[in-house]
Enzyme design. Sequence first.
Site, short mmCIF file in Angstrom:
data_model
loop_
_atom_site.label_atom_id
_atom_site.label_comp_id
_atom_site.label_asym_id
_atom_site.label_seq_id
_atom_site.Cartn_x
_atom_site.Cartn_y
_atom_site.Cartn_z
N ASP A 187 0.55 -1.41 0.38
CA ASP A 187 0.10 -0.51 0.02
C ASP A 187 0.75 1.50 0.07
OD1 ASP A 187 -2.23 -1.13 0.46
OD2 ASP A 187 -2.42 -1.22 2.41
N TYR B 210 0.70 21.22 -13.97
CA TYR B 210 1.70 19.88 -14.35
C TYR B 210 2.59 20.16 -14.33
CZ TYR B 210 2.65 15.48 -16.22
OH TYR B 210 3.02 14.58 -16.40
N LYS C 243 6.20 19.00 -12.46
CA LYS C 243 7.59 18.22 -13.25
C LYS C 243 8.04 18.98 -13.26
CE LYS C 243 5.74 14.11 -14.11
NZ LYS C 243 5.53 13.32 -13.84
#
Length: 270
Positions: free
Chosen positions: A82, A176, A180
């Site tokens: 997990d 985004y 990055k």
Amino acid sequence: MRNAVGAVDSVLLLGGRSEIGLAIVERLVRSGARRVVLAAREAAVSMLESLPEKPGAESAGTIADARDRLLSAGATEVHPVDFDAAAPESHADVVAAAVKLVGDLDVVIDAFGVLGEQTTYDHDPVAAAGAATANYTGHVSTGIAVAAQLREQGHGTFVVVSSVAGVRVRRANYVYGSAKAGLDGFAQGLGDALHGSGARVLVVRPGYVPTRMSAHVPSAPFPATASEVADAVADGLRSGAEVVWVPRRLRFVFAGMRLLPRSLWRRLPR
């Protein structure tokens, strides 16, 4: 540890349902890797109940699907663990759990994250912050934990899946792209910090890759498949590269794009 002929034997994939991540792992398995840990949200539960990843995350199906795919490719062990990108307090434990399952980690692949839509983030700052956590801050805590393990081992490669979107951020996907950009810089700094330890970082900068996550995004020039990214990573691991571009020509394309005046850059289509 690497096997008798020096090939990768053990792999940890952070983002166990990532299409790109799984393509890389499968490529390594076909080249000799045998023990794999897939870390993903609710991975242990989904292995039993075939639960899909929650909406928004890059997904290639269930962890059970991924396990079967890798076993068919030649893996002898595939373990679910997990992993929640938004729970930094648990990330060192995730790495420790992987080590307990397969021993030293030859390759750790950082491939989790979300893409989303800039138009949504423009009107939902909470969603934008959540995406930034998945695409940057979650990688900081996992990267520090992975680096500690690799440094202790004295070997291993941390493969960070970045993006050309972070090389120069466009208004079309600036949430985004900025995440990055941060991830790319963090990965390079981490690689410098590991220099001389026997461990290293490989930064991967793909362009547009058609996956479930990017299905809503128009294709861009010089696209690459997940398999092509996997081949580039395998080549980079063999050669000891610090950065790979996929396809390679994007390195030269973005060298030029970096020089564009901002007044022209902001006019690029959304």
